[in-house]
Write a protein that holds these residues in place. Structure first.
Motif, PDB file in Angstrom:
ATOM      1  N   ALA A  71       5.688   3.456   8.103  1.00 14.10           N
ATOM      2  CA  ALA A  71       4.344   2.993   8.434  1.00 14.10           C
ATOM      3  C   ALA A  71       4.395   1.840   9.426  1.00 14.10           C
ATOM      4  O   ALA A  71       3.601   1.776  10.371  1.00 14.10           O
ATOM      5  CB  ALA A  71       3.617   2.569   7.158  1.00 14.10           C
TER       6      ALA A  71
ATOM      7  N   THR B 112       0.815  -1.220   0.000  1.00 15.48           N
ATOM      8  CA  THR B 112       0.000   0.000   0.000  1.00 15.48           C
ATOM      9  C   THR B 112       0.846   1.267   0.000  1.00 15.48           C
ATOM     10  O   THR B 112       0.296   2.362   0.146  1.00 15.48           O
ATOM     11  CB  THR B 112      -0.928   0.011   1.232  1.00 15.48           C
ATOM     12  N   HIS B 113       2.171   1.136  -0.155  1.00 16.58           N
ATOM     13  CA  HIS B 113       3.053   2.301  -0.218  1.00 16.58           C
ATOM     14  C   HIS B 113       3.979   2.176  -1.430  1.00 16.58           C
ATOM     15  O   HIS B 113       4.494   1.091  -1.706  1.00 16.58           O
ATOM     16  CB  HIS B 113       3.900   2.430   1.063  1.00 16.58           C
TER      17      HIS B 113
ATOM     18  N   ASP C  47       8.751   5.042   3.125  1.00 13.75           N
ATOM     19  CA  ASP C  47       7.412   5.288   3.675  1.00 13.75           C
ATOM     20  C   ASP C  47       6.843   4.008   4.286  1.00 13.75           C
ATOM     21  O   ASP C  47       6.163   4.060   5.319  1.00 13.75           O
ATOM     22  CB  ASP C  47       6.481   5.786   2.568  1.00 13.75           C
ATOM     23  N   ALA C  48       7.107   2.881   3.655  1.00 17.36           N
ATOM     24  CA  ALA C  48       6.612   1.610   4.195  1.00 17.36           C
ATOM     25  C   ALA C  48       7.249   1.316   5.549  1.00 17.36           C
ATOM     26  O   ALA C  48       6.565   0.862   6.479  1.00 17.36           O
ATOM     27  CB  ALA C  48       6.886   0.482   3.212  1.00 17.36           C
TER      28      ALA C  48
END
Length: 485
Positions: free
Chosen positions: A210, A200-201, A206-207
């Motif tokens: 998260a 989802t990234h 960013d992952a």
């Protein structure tokens, strides 16, 4: 004349389940089965229980000669230890600070990463070159890179952040868990939380952030890992004692030679006898399970045969403590990891006396440490004599820390075929194995080849297998021989 009442029909005897394999997975399965009311016979091919969990002694100090700790934030292994009377002996490490020996220098283990994958380039400053750090910062300029059904950790991270991140941090961390090659290891299997975040990234950084943000939503102050006073290797014996106390039959030096379905269950043949069983749990290595399933499930057998293993050796050494406290001494912390790219022999060193209070207290005049040697594709190193492995370890320790003392006792423990490998596609392979095995009523597999190599993962796998066996209608009793074939 008054007719006598109908006699009460006899209740069915408890189902009999045979567990193949006496490592922690097999023992945990036996424990779970007994709790569910089954009769259990456990068959172990070798002369000892515990698999890769093993204790020993060096210079009078008790030590682990296999796995030395277990993840405490997964409940399964800790719960098992508590249930067999080891609650008071659970003990977190005295120190968890570690280093990375890279390019001839020891660097503090960076914070803020997920299995070596950073969420912030600055976290790796010093360990990586300036260009390596800058390369991480440019990840935002790259386009999306879907992970698909699976991808290797090393290949994906190198593509997004550069090879230096993989070679200097991801590789030694993953190597410490799997004795494997980061460029082959499945992200979906080894770092599933990161794999799911990447679905989802578009950015790897960013992952990672998260994953870290989700962890921060539920902060914990308890220890990440725990050991056991006297060694994690004492856990199998405690579980075995609990199994025997409830009537479980544990037999060592009784390898299983054949496994055959019968009209009302299974026939498990050993050198001594053929044991009739309503159900079977296979907690043995993949190659052994493959051989036993060749006739009954050729599909599962073929998939199991493709699971590869890595071998490694542990070199445990005891030194006079005074020799290691005098300058230059050893660096602070619990030890260090070694990137394979630097071409050293050892891949890690653990300062056991610092890490485990029970080691320090049992031998106050000694300092115990151990090194690990070997990983997937490097098995030839383990063919060297014990003295050569000790010598290589001392040379690397000297180069890393300045250690010049000589040990007063040494112990080399080889784990040949010790760790199953999780290459890209491993989760799909495991799913195919389980799908094929599920067609055989009353049979399940569990252990390190499937759901994780850590102790909690093995216990969870064993409990799953036991629960599924006990939920099988009549445990294959009365099933047709051709069903599922």
């Amino acid at each position: 004349m008054v007719s006598s009442p109908n006699p009460t029909p006899p209740t069915d005897p408890a189902p009999h389940v045979v567990v193949i394999g006496g490592g922690i997975s097999g023992l945990a399965a036996a424990d779970r089965l007994l709790s569910a009311g089954a009769r259990v016979t456990l068959l172990e091919a070798t002369d000892r229980l515990g698999g890769k969990l093993r204790t020993g002694e060096i210079g009078g100090a008790p030590v682990d000669l296999g796995a030395e700790s277990m993840l405490a934030r997964r409940p399964e292994a800790v719960d098992l230890a508590r249930s067999v009377g080891l609650a008071e002996r659970l003990q977190p490490p005295a120190t968890t600070s570690a280093s990375v020996w890279s390019r001839g220098e020891l660097h503090a283990m960076p914070k803020g990463h997920v299995m070596g994958v950073p969420g912030d380039a600055s976290a790796l400053a010093g360990l990586l070159s300036a260009e390596g750090v800058a390369r991480i910062g440019r990840e935002g300029n790259l386009g999306p890179a879907p992970v698909g059904d699976d991808v290797s950790v090393g290949e994906y991270v190198a593509r997004r952040l550069g090879h230096e991140v993989v070679d200097r941090l991801v590789e030694p961390l993953l190597g410490g868990v799997y004795a494997g090659d980061a460029y082959r290891i499945s992200m979906r299997a080894a770092v599933p939380q990161l794999y799911e975040a990447l679905r989802t990234h578009d950015s790897l950084l960013d992952a990672v952030r998260a994953v870290q943000a989700r962890a921060a939503e539920h902060p914990r102050t308890d220890a990440v890992f725990t050991g056991i006073d006297g060694g994690v290797g004492t856990l199998p014996g405690a579980v075995a004692d609990a199994v025997r106390a409830r009537g479980g039959d544990i037999r060592t030096e009784e390898p299983v030679l054949a496994l055959t379905r019968t009209a009302d269950g299974w026939a498990v043949r050993t050198e001594r006898e053929t044991v009739a069983a309503d159900g079977v749990i296979m907690a043995n290595p993949a190659w052994s399970a493959s051989a036993l399933l060749a006739h009954e499930s050729p599909g599962a057998s073929a998939e199991l045969a493709r699971i590869e293993y890595a071998s490694m050796a542990l070199v445990t050494m005891a030194f006079p403590r005074a020799a290691l406290t005098a300058p230059p001494g050893l660096p602070d912390g619990s030890g260090f990891l070694v990137p394979p790219v630097d071409g050293r022999t050892i891949k890690a060193a653990t300062f056991s006396t610092r890490k485990w209070s029970w080691v320090a207290e049992s031998a106050p005049e000694l300092f115990v440490l151990r090194t690990s040697i070997g990983r997937y594709g490097e098995e030839e190193q383990l063919q060297h004599e014990d003295a050569e492995l000790v010598g290589a370890s001392l040379r690397d320790l000297g180069a890393a820390t300045g250690l010049a003392a000589r040990p007063v006792a040494t112990e080399v423990t080889r784990w040949i075929g010790g760790l199953p490998q999780y290459p890209v596609g491993h989760p799909a392979r495991v799913a195919r194995i389980r799908e094929a095995v599920a067609e055989l009523p009353g049979l399940r597999v569990c252990g390190a080849p499937y759901d994780g190599v850590g102790i909690p993962a093995c216990v969870a796998s064993a409990r799953r297998a036991a629960d599924e066996i006990m939920a099988t209608p009549t445990l294959a009793r009365g099933t047709d021989r051709g069903a599922g074939e």
